[in-house]
Design an enzyme around this catalytic site. Structure first.
Site, PDB file in Angstrom:
ATOM      1  N   SER A  59     -32.904 -61.684  99.661  1.00  0.00           N
ATOM      2  CA  SER A  59     -31.830 -61.874  98.693  1.00  0.00           C
ATOM      3  C   SER A  59     -31.635 -60.625  97.827  1.00  0.00           C
ATOM      4  CB  SER A  59     -32.145 -63.119  97.846  1.00  0.00           C
ATOM      5  OG  SER A  59     -31.043 -63.507  97.069  1.00  0.00           O
ATOM      6  N   HIS A 101     -27.804 -62.775 102.485  1.00  0.00           N
ATOM      7  CA  HIS A 101     -26.854 -63.892 102.382  1.00  0.00           C
ATOM      8  C   HIS A 101     -25.900 -63.645 101.225  1.00  0.00           C
ATOM      9  CE1 HIS A 101     -28.858 -65.426  98.798  1.00  0.00           C
ATOM     10  NE2 HIS A 101     -30.015 -65.373  99.430  1.00  0.00           N
TER      11      HIS A 101
END
Length: 240
Positions: A130, A153
């Protein structure tokens, strides 16, 4: 009064003040760099480097629950400034195993790292997930262990969210900041990074991609595969 001696009352008052200062110091335990900050300065014949770990979750303005592993941005930011200004430290090694966390706090740390003039090397161990992706690519040279993974993501938010166009516009602009930062500090293209970010096949309950050591190098996100000795050799070499 004889020169060189003190009046008894003055001596007693000074002793009392000394005792008060000692009690105050006992109430606030000093910060131990290795235990509290996960950092250490290493001095060898090859030079002096500082090793800093970025682990667990990146903590932002809200404190994480007690017992959670966290990297606190209010500790890291002044430490990075001190390392950049230090005449003794020649380079900084970043060891990363992070699940991500607060986006703006993570970007603040990443921006500070990328703005350092001193030699910096990162080594991703375990995971750089992340917001850990910008943190992984921020140093001047980047490495990843063969078994380490990185999750890419889109921006996500937990908790209450105002479902208004302005909210989605804010998310879109924040995501653009991350894409620009990652592509500016690595060799991956914006198109490839967006493809990995929006992939719908790799994650069961979400969109995004999980890539491992060699994949991260092949797509240009990380410079090379390596371990601890490789990272140290690279950093010492850049300090010459």
């Amino acid at each position: 009064m004889i020169r060189g001696t003190r009046v008894t009352g003055e001596t007693e008052r000074e002793d009392e003040r000394r005792g008060e200062r000692a009690e105050q110091n006992e109430g606030s335990a000093p910060i131990h760099p290795m235990v509290d900050l996960g950092s250490a300065t290493l001095q060898t014949r090859r030079g002096t480097i500082h090793c800093l770990t970025i682990v667990g979750q990146i903590e932002g303005h809200m404190e994480l629950p007690q017992g959670a592993k966290a990297t606190k941005y209010e500790h890291v930011l002044p430490l990075l400034a001190a390392l950049e200004a230090s005449d003794e430290v020649g380079g900084v090694l970043f060891l990363l195993n992070t699940m991500g966390g607060d986006v703006e706090a993570g970007l603040a740390i990443a921006e500070l790292i990328s703005g350092m003039k001193k030699p910096t090397v990162s080594l991703v161990l375990g995971g750089g997930h992340s917001i850990g992706v910008p943190l992984s690519v921020a140093p001047k040279y980047t490495m990843i262990a063969p078994s380490a993974s990185m999750t890419i993501h889109p921006i996500r938010m937990s908790g209450t969210m105002i479902a208004a166009p302005q909210t989605y516009h804010y998310f879109s602009r924040l995501q653009e900041r991350i894409v620009r930062f990652v592509t500016a500090n690595s060799h991956i293209s914006a198109q490839k990074f967006n493809e990995l970010m929006m992939c719908a096949k790799d994650m069961a309950a979400d969109v995004g991609s999980v890539i491992y050591g060699e994949e991260a190098v092949r797509c240009g996100l990380i410079d090379r595969i390596g371990g601890l000795s490789d990272a140290l050799d690279e950093l010492y070499g850049r300090m010459r």
